[in-house]
Write a protein that holds these residues in place. Structure first.
Motif, mmCIF file in Angstrom:
data_model
loop_
_atom_site.group_PDB
_atom_site.id
_atom_site.type_symbol
_atom_site.label_atom_id
_atom_site.label_comp_id
_atom_site.label_asym_id
_atom_site.label_seq_id
_atom_site.Cartn_x
_atom_site.Cartn_y
_atom_site.Cartn_z
ATOM 1 N N SER A 1 0.880 -1.546 -0.024
ATOM 2 C CA SER A 1 -0.119 0.157 0.060
ATOM 3 C C SER A 1 1.047 1.202 0.197
ATOM 4 O O SER A 1 1.993 1.455 0.448
ATOM 5 C CB SER A 1 -0.984 0.453 1.136
ATOM 6 O OG SER A 1 -0.308 0.096 2.654
ATOM 7 N N ALA A 2 0.318 2.491 -0.286
ATOM 8 C CA ALA A 2 0.749 3.649 -0.347
ATOM 9 C C ALA A 2 1.552 4.095 0.791
ATOM 10 O O ALA A 2 2.893 4.171 1.096
ATOM 11 C CB ALA A 2 -0.119 5.335 -0.824
ATOM 12 N N ALA A 3 0.799 3.230 2.237
ATOM 13 C CA ALA A 3 1.389 3.535 3.736
ATOM 14 C C ALA A 3 2.408 3.202 3.678
ATOM 15 O O ALA A 3 3.516 3.148 3.973
ATOM 16 C CB ALA A 3 0.392 3.560 4.419
ATOM 17 N N GLU A 4 2.981 1.805 3.110
ATOM 18 C CA GLU A 4 3.632 0.481 3.503
ATOM 19 C C GLU A 4 4.899 1.254 2.631
ATOM 20 O O GLU A 4 5.882 1.015 3.007
ATOM 21 C CB GLU A 4 3.356 -0.308 3.127
ATOM 22 C CG GLU A 4 2.474 -1.199 4.176
ATOM 23 C CD GLU A 4 1.439 -2.839 4.026
ATOM 24 O OE1 GLU A 4 1.379 -3.312 4.275
ATOM 25 O OE2 GLU A 4 1.213 -2.728 2.063
ATOM 26 N N ILE A 5 4.715 1.575 1.728
ATOM 27 C CA ILE A 5 5.114 1.915 0.537
ATOM 28 C C ILE A 5 6.590 3.423 1.277
ATOM 29 O O ILE A 5 7.592 3.724 1.061
ATOM 30 C CB ILE A 5 5.273 2.610 -0.822
ATOM 31 C CG1 ILE A 5 4.972 0.888 -1.378
ATOM 32 C CG2 ILE A 5 6.493 3.081 -1.727
ATOM 33 C CD1 ILE A 5 4.308 1.100 -2.675
ATOM 34 N N LYS A 6 5.912 3.522 1.609
ATOM 35 C CA LYS A 6 6.252 5.486 1.963
ATOM 36 C C LYS A 6 7.239 5.004 3.346
ATOM 37 O O LYS A 6 8.275 5.196 2.906
ATOM 38 C CB LYS A 6 5.265 6.090 2.773
ATOM 39 C CG LYS A 6 5.636 7.680 2.805
ATOM 40 C CD LYS A 6 4.493 8.271 3.174
ATOM 41 C CE LYS A 6 4.637 10.432 3.217
ATOM 42 N NZ LYS A 6 6.092 10.657 2.222
ATOM 43 N N GLU A 7 6.771 4.153 4.218
ATOM 44 C CA GLU A 7 7.779 3.921 5.471
ATOM 45 C C GLU A 7 8.700 3.228 5.428
ATOM 46 O O GLU A 7 9.854 3.475 5.778
ATOM 47 C CB GLU A 7 6.449 2.290 6.142
ATOM 48 C CG GLU A 7 7.111 2.644 8.124
ATOM 49 C CD GLU A 7 6.751 1.092 8.038
ATOM 50 O OE1 GLU A 7 5.311 1.122 7.980
ATOM 51 O OE2 GLU A 7 6.809 0.529 9.121
ATOM 52 N N ARG A 8 8.727 2.491 3.933
ATOM 53 C CA ARG A 8 10.048 1.847 3.150
ATOM 54 C C ARG A 8 11.238 2.744 3.067
ATOM 55 O O ARG A 8 12.235 2.976 3.054
ATOM 56 C CB ARG A 8 9.456 0.492 2.253
ATOM 57 C CG ARG A 8 10.910 -0.570 1.693
ATOM 58 C CD ARG A 8 11.334 -1.461 3.212
ATOM 59 N NE ARG A 8 13.255 -1.822 1.976
ATOM 60 C CZ ARG A 8 14.032 -2.354 2.562
ATOM 61 N NH1 ARG A 8 13.065 -2.194 4.079
ATOM 62 N NH2 ARG A 8 15.367 -2.436 1.660
ATOM 63 N N VAL A 9 10.223 3.496 2.065
ATOM 64 C CA VAL A 9 11.161 4.455 1.408
ATOM 65 C C VAL A 9 11.900 5.354 2.680
ATOM 66 O O VAL A 9 13.578 5.386 2.682
ATOM 67 C CB VAL A 9 10.569 5.127 0.405
ATOM 68 C CG1 VAL A 9 10.759 6.566 0.441
ATOM 69 C CG2 VAL A 9 10.477 4.242 -0.408
#
Lengths: 247, 255
Positions: free
Chosen positions: B110-118
């Motif tokens: 999800s967008a939130a998971e991508i943001k966290e990983r980034v």
């Protein structure tokens, strides 16, 4: 020389096939399409509107100035403006102007990605770079007929204003000229041409950008070459389509 | 582990790789060195699948690239991270978008998971407060860090770096070298670096492969390179007086 041209043409058609292989994820593609619509279509509206309006005006004035014989009716100004704008100016000449504006933008942006290894980066990641870069442009340019529709409307409006407010004829004459011997198929013909030109505008500049080699100087050269080939192709295809559809 | 067996590659009449056989080990920084025109870039591009070898095989943990189906090749490519010589960041994207690109393309996060990983990866390469900057607003060293962050964001098994220090000042070059080595250890990645920077060789060269005119002329570790009698290596690595002195001093110390 001939072999080189033939091999380039072959490569172009192979590129077209590759564009549709291994599609990019839809969520990513959707935002790319919107971005291309903004860059290629919306950003072109201003210049298209400006040129169409004033060229329409000039066509009307030129026609009026050549009607020196008092026996020739004034409604011919509207008739000539309509025919010139709908049949040739809007679809063909706007497309040649767009080959310069949109075409050089497409070639230089893809060419810069090539020389800065951004295309290699896409390929190494497993992205079909042709699909990622060219497909959204193709889809965005499906809206190109709307641009040409606007060019037709504004061209005729420019002709009307120049004719009526420039004192070359009255509005009744101009409007009856517009309606005189109107053949609806001419609109169909113009939009068939526009659709084909849209495909040319999306793919030939992309081809020149994608397969370019060298550095910054070559990006400039590729843009020029791309403009020349896009224009030449549009003119040739225009001739072929006119022969096929109007005779 | 990447096993290269008898790889040959020609362009027209020019034979660029002449039967290269070597192994790039997991959890180690493997360096390919050699003069310009020795075939380093062609070998790296062959490892990446950009060039197909005329002969020989390249196996990624037993998977021979040329024998894989298209789907398996695509799958393997998602396990590869690459740092290009010029960073190759996407100009139109911010740092955050560049780093998140592989996740957006190849995962269902999800967008939130991508943001966290980034954010995690950006912090890992010590690039705080640059998330919303465009590549043109960054220095060369910062661009390299973003390129490294993008290369590791999807937890690759294999990391390839083409001249990662090119265009960087010596201090930043060492920072980048150390960062690559730390990441290699931390994530147990097979890292292959194409370089002709001797500082990198001395700093992080756990396994060094020396190419000369398309032939693997020598391989060993940074310790072994001090003692080797291979003329081609000595001639290349110790071409500067400074390195000649270092070699002498190192050998004296060992005696």
């Amino acid at each position: 020389m001939l072999v080189r041209y033939l091999s380039q043409i072959g490569r172009y058609f192979l590129m077209l096939a590759e564009i549709f292989r291994k599609p990019t994820k839809w969520s990513v593609m959707r935002s790319l399409i919107f971005k291309e619509i903004d860059d290629l279509i919306i950003d072109s509206l201003g210049i298209v509107a400006f040129i169409s309006f004033f060229v329409g005006g000039v066509v009307a004035i030129q026609t009026a100035l050549n009607l020196t014989n008092p026996l020739i009716p004034k409604y011919l100004i509207g008739f000539a403006t309509r025919q010139s704008i709908i049949l040739e100016f809007a679809p063909t000449f706007i497309s040649i102007i767009m080959a310069g504006k949109m075409g050089s933008f497409i070639t230089s942006s893809i060419g810069t990605m090539r020389v800065t290894e951004q295309i290699d980066a896409l390929e190494v990641m497993g992205v079909n770079s042709l699909n990622y870069l060219v497909f959204p442009k193709l889809i965005a340019l499906l809206l190109y007929p709307f641009v040409i529709g606007i060019a037709m409307f504004l061209g005729i409006s420019g002709g009307f204003i120049a004719s009526v407010y420039g004192g070359f004829g009255n509005s009744t004459d101009f409007i009856s000229g517009l309606q005189m011997e109107f053949i609806p198929f001419h609109i169909t013909y113009a939009f068939i041409k526009t659709f084909v030109f849209a495909l040319i505008l999306a793919t030939i500049p992309s081809f020149h950008g994608y397969y370019m080699k060298g550095g910054a100087l070559e990006v400039g050269k590729a843009s020029t070459v791309s403009f020349v080939w896009t224009s030449v192709t549009i003119i040739l295809v225009n001739y072929i389509l006119t022969q096929l559809l109007l005779t | 582990m990447i096993e290269v067996k008898n790889v040959e590659k020609s362009f027209g009449d020019a034979k660029v790789l002449k039967g290269i056989t070597t192994t790039f080990e997991t959890g180690k920084t493997n360096l390919i060195i050699g003069q310009s025109g020795s075939g380093k870039t062609v070998l790296l591009k062959s490892l990446l699948g950009i060039h197909t070898p005329d002969k020989g095989t390249i196996a990624f943990d037993g998977r021979i690239y040329t024998e894989l189906s298209d789907a398996d090749k695509r799958e393997l490519r998602t396990e590869i991270g690459m740092v290009f010589q010029g960073s190759a960041l996407f100009d139109s994207m911010t740092v955050e978008e560049n780093v998140g690109f592989p996740l957006k393309m190849f995962t269902t996060k999800s967008a939130a998971e991508i943001k966290e990983r980034v954010n995690f990866v950006i912090n890992r390469v010590n690039l705080q407060n640059a998330n919303l900057k465009k590549p043109s607003e960054l220095s060369g060293g910062m661009q390299k860090r973003v390129a490294i962050a993008r290369a590791i964001v999807n937890n690759p098994k294999y990391l390839f770096c083409d001249e990662p220090n090119s265009g960087l000042d010596p201090k930043t070059a060492i920072v980048i070298d150390n960062l690559i080595q730390e990441i290699t250890k931390e994530y147990n990645i097979t890292t292959v670096i194409n370089t002709h920077d001797m500082n990198s060789v001395m700093e992080i060269g756990e396994k060094i492969v020396f190419l000369k005119e398309g032939i693997l002329a020598w391989e060993g570790s940074k310790k072994e390179i001090f003692k080797t009698d291979n003329e081609a290596v000595v001639d290349f690595v110790y071409s500067s007086n400074l390195f000649k002195k270092i070699r002498k001093a190192q050998n004296k110390e060992d005696e």
